[in-house]
Design a protein around this motif. Structure first.
Motif: not given
Length: 512
Positions: A84-91
């Motif tokens: 799993i990624s540390a982050t998700i974002a609008p990009d």
């Protein structure tokens, strides 16, 4: 403190189109984690560790999308190997902080919290890019046990950070990612949150009708607990707490002081996440309090004591950031752990320390503080800290816990009087009460729209026999439980608006 908690969460509340077009609703860590003024790049990131930390209070201010959509998006953007990624974002870009091993376990804890707020097997079995949500959670945990389990200790490994931090020991311009030759360790924090994740995952698989997976994860949880006690617990009179970590072979890092003497905040996590047995709890709490007093910290949440004096990263100088500074992010968890394990007086004392500190800077919740250096973290509206302190008030001091349509109330006010009103928008559920205490009597006026009976757990503060009465009429049977230093009596009562009186029976009268 409630208005500050609500305001801090509101300030970082965001929505954006997800990778498949669904609206994602979440919370970024704090104002300094916003990049809206940057001419390029994404305006913010949602962090899985923070998302899991926020949810225990988010549920009392926001609806179902705020509870579910962010974890669904983390799972849609899951790496092919299950991590799993540390982050998700609008990009829609992802980035894994490879020095840590709690991104997958945080995702599972987050999903468990979301499920407990709104239990629904159909949610667990919904497809996310060709795999069900529960299958993706199972893959995430499998990745941890395959890629991050040390074969010698059978514990989860990470870089040489503090027990929970994301800054590694080795000098490098990229301190959150592993490089060949970096030191591996097994830390108490990772075992604690992994234990909670495994037990939560077992419950989720049971709810989803996957009995073999339930049994597998429960067995893994039991084995992890046994291995943790064997490798990290220090039972001698001079310790009585878990090691911050143990270095994994090959050991390329030598320290000029015994790391076994470091009292790390991961010990609070061991209680908070249910890893520490009841006989260990008072020794751990005593060690944490000794560490706080020895350091001169004015409130709980001290990350470690003593601090490392030769960390290679400049932001990790002694008493800076994760290296011996104070975090409300951890104070809230420690206070909740104290309440839940039956040490309410200590918990109330510590909560009051945090409350007084907040009152000295109204409306601000700092990411971290170093009174020794006269320096604080740049962020003064840190959502994770606000959320866990809120949890220590709602689920700790006032003892309100809602799981689906099941409500339990455990006032931990003892001889004080007070009340609380809690509403959950996602389920349209509420519970409110006023508690009044006298020398040999307690009265609880409560209201709830739950469709099922409530469990009330009231303190027994006297030596004589106890009686309980509903609305001045019906006598209620009482069951008793001792946890830590607290003795509680439990009664089951109807939903609606009622009064329960709890009192010591007059001397010489027969016990009911």
């Amino acid at each position: 403190m409630e208005s500050t908690i609500r305001s801090v969460l509101s300030d970082v509340h965001v929505m954006y189109p997800g990778v498949d077009g669904q609206q994602i609703e979440g919370f970024y860590p704090g104002p300094t984690y916003s990049y809206a003024k940057s001419p390029a790049g994404t305006p913010f990131h949602l962090y899985i560790r923070d998302t899991a930390t926020d949810l225990p209070m988010v549920r009392y201010y926001y609806g179902a999308p705020a509870l579910r959509s962010s974890i669904e998006e983390f799972l849609r953007e899951q790496y092919p190997d299950g991590s799993i990624s540390a982050t998700i974002a609008p990009d829609h870009k992802v980035d894994k902080a490879s020095v840590v091993s709690d991104e997958e376990t945080s995702a599972i804890v987050d999903a468990t919290e979301a499920y407990d707020a709104m239990p629904d097997a159909a949610w667990l079995n919904q497809p996310l890019r060709g795999q069900t949500l529960i299958e993706r959670l199972n893959r995430a945990m499998s990745w941890v046990l395959v890629a991050r389990r040390d074969p010698d200790t059978q514990l989860i490994k990470r870089a040489h950070t503090t027990d929970w931090g994301d800054i590694k020991w080795e000098p490098n311009s990229d301190p959150s990612h592993m490089r060949p030759g970096d030191q591996w360790t097994v830390s108490i924090y990772d075992q604690a949150i992994a234990y909670a994740a495994l037990r939560g995952l077992a419950r989720l698989n049971a709810a989803a009708g996957r009995e073999p997976d339930r049994a597998r994860w429960q067995t893994e949880a039991d084995n992890l607990k046994t291995a943790t006690d064997l490798v990290l617990w220090q039972n001698d009179p001079g310790h009585g707490f878990y090691r911050i970590h143990r270095h994994v072979a090959p050991d390329n890092v030598a320290h000029d002081f015994p790391e076994d003497d470091v009292v790390a905040i991961g010990n609070a996590a061991a209680i908070y996440y249910g890893l520490a047995d009841a006989d260990k709890v008072p020794r751990i709490l005593a060690a944490l309090e000794r560490a706080r007093q020895e350091s001169g910290a004015s409130k709980p949440g001290l990350t470690l004591q003593p601090a490392y004096d030769d960390w290679f990263q400049v932001e990790m100088d002694p008493r800076m950031y994760q290296n011996g500074a104070i975090w409300d992010w951890w104070a809230g968890r420690q206070i909740s752990a104290e309440f839940w394990s039956g040490y309410s007086q200590m918990a109330r004392d510590h909560l009051l320390m945090v409350a007084r500190d907040w009152a000295s800077h109204p409306g601000k919740v700092r990411e971290w503080e170093s009174p020794w250096l006269g320096h604080n973290g740049a962020d003064e509206a840190y959502a994770g800290a606000a959320a866990v302190v809120g949890q220590s008030i709602v689920d700790g001091l006032y003892g309100v816990r809602i799981v689906g349509n099941q409500i339990s109330v455990t006032p931990r006010l003892d001889e004080m009087s007070g009340g609380v009103s809690v509403y959950e928008p996602a389920t349209d559920m509420y519970v409110a009460y006023e508690y009044q205490a006298a020398e040999r009597r307690e009265s609880l006026q409560y209201g709830s729209n739950s469709s099922t009976a409530l469990s009330l757990h009231l303190p027994v503060r006297w030596r004589g026999d106890t009686r309980a009465r509903l609305d001045g009429k019906d006598w209620l049977p009482i069951t008793y439980q001792r946890i830590g230093t607290s003795l509680t009596g439990t009664v089951v009562v109807p939903s609606g608006t009622h009064t329960v009186d709890f009192f010591e029976a007059a001397s010489g009268r027969k016990k009911f």
